[in-house]
Design an enzyme around this catalytic site. Sequence first.
Site, PDB file in Angstrom:
ATOM      1  N   SER A  45       0.827  -1.206   0.000  1.00 33.21           N
ATOM      2  CA  SER A  45       0.000   0.000   0.000  1.00 33.21           C
ATOM      3  C   SER A  45       0.859   1.252   0.000  1.00 33.21           C
ATOM      4  O   SER A  45       0.479   2.266  -0.600  1.00 33.21           O
ATOM      5  CB  SER A  45      -0.958   0.002   1.199  1.00 33.21           C
ATOM      6  OG  SER A  45      -0.252  -0.091   2.418  1.00 33.21           O
ATOM      7  N   GLU A  46       2.024   1.222   0.675  1.00 32.54           N
ATOM      8  CA  GLU A  46       2.939   2.352   0.634  1.00 32.54           C
ATOM      9  C   GLU A  46       4.390   1.909   0.640  1.00 32.54           C
ATOM     10  O   GLU A  46       4.744   0.912   1.278  1.00 32.54           O
ATOM     11  CB  GLU A  46       2.722   3.298   1.834  1.00 32.54           C
ATOM     12  CG  GLU A  46       1.842   4.481   1.548  1.00 32.54           C
ATOM     13  CD  GLU A  46       0.371   4.130   1.626  1.00 32.54           C
ATOM     14  OE1 GLU A  46      -0.396   4.658   0.794  1.00 32.54           O
ATOM     15  OE2 GLU A  46      -0.001   3.342   2.502  1.00 32.54           O
ATOM     16  N   THR A  47       5.197   2.667  -0.087  1.00 32.16           N
ATOM     17  CA  THR A  47       6.651   2.573   0.007  1.00 32.16           C
ATOM     18  C   THR A  47       7.162   3.931   0.453  1.00 32.16           C
ATOM     19  O   THR A  47       6.830   4.955  -0.145  1.00 32.16           O
ATOM     20  CB  THR A  47       7.280   2.191  -1.342  1.00 32.16           C
ATOM     21  OG1 THR A  47       6.824   0.874  -1.715  1.00 32.16           O
ATOM     22  CG2 THR A  47       8.795   2.179  -1.256  1.00 32.16           C
TER      23      THR A  47
END
Length: 288
Positions: A45-47
């Site tokens: 979902s996030e980096t």
Amino acid sequence: MKLPIFIVDAFTAKAFRGNPAAVCLLENKLDEDVRQSIAKEMNLSETAFIQKLQPTDNFAHSSHFGLRWFTPASEIPLCGHATLASAAVLFHKINNVNSTLTFVTLSGELRATRAEDGVVMDFPLYPAHPQDFHEVEALIKTAIGDTLVQDVRYSPDIRGLLVRLSDSYDRSFLENLKVNTSNLLQVENTGKVKGLILTLKGEPGGETHAFDFYSRYFAPWYGVAEDPVTGSAHTVLSSYWSQQLGKKEMRAFQCSCRGGELKLSLCSDGRVDIRGDAAVVVEGTLSV
């Protein structure tokens, strides 16, 4: 180019629960299209990208860093779990000597402080304004059908629609609710809404821990059908439930299939402390 990279499960002390985020350490500037390609490759979902602000900075000794977050589809202005993951990497893997780190982000400066039971993050507290149900009825009906709704609010700060389900439902109902996210982009394409927060009043503890409220979060507009545990959504949920419950200290649980716990403290300066634990599950090198 080789970059240090980690995968961290945030808002949990156990691997394979909470919300996984990738964390990449940048010695030098990296083009935005490369950051986006890395986020797409990681497919989480996030980096998060932690970058030195000055050439003389050191990941183990400096206390100020740049921080940006990318979903597989785009950059976002605020992310709680990837901030927690970033702090955990610096504290526990890089052995940063500072007790508090300051991240310079698109949402201003965010502080993360080492604690015995995890990390405490200093985040903005965003209000949720009353929203005319009829203006968002199509979106809500598409997502949850005829599920009973008790309240609807909107936060322009995160472009999030908060939908409180009826108090007649319990946690298991929210956990098992089938949410249709595949058609939401067609129903809402104005850019006003970028995230859907479903929330429910908590229950007495009984044989389990008592939580003040529950939630789930959906952001197909950012390429994330359902986010497992969402710190940014709790900048709004904290404000809403503090008013509803008359409390400044709250415990929250996000009812995704992975699940995650958050401890929330509203501060006198109009911000909120979000406390959570994290588990580093992967560490390695990314070749770009």
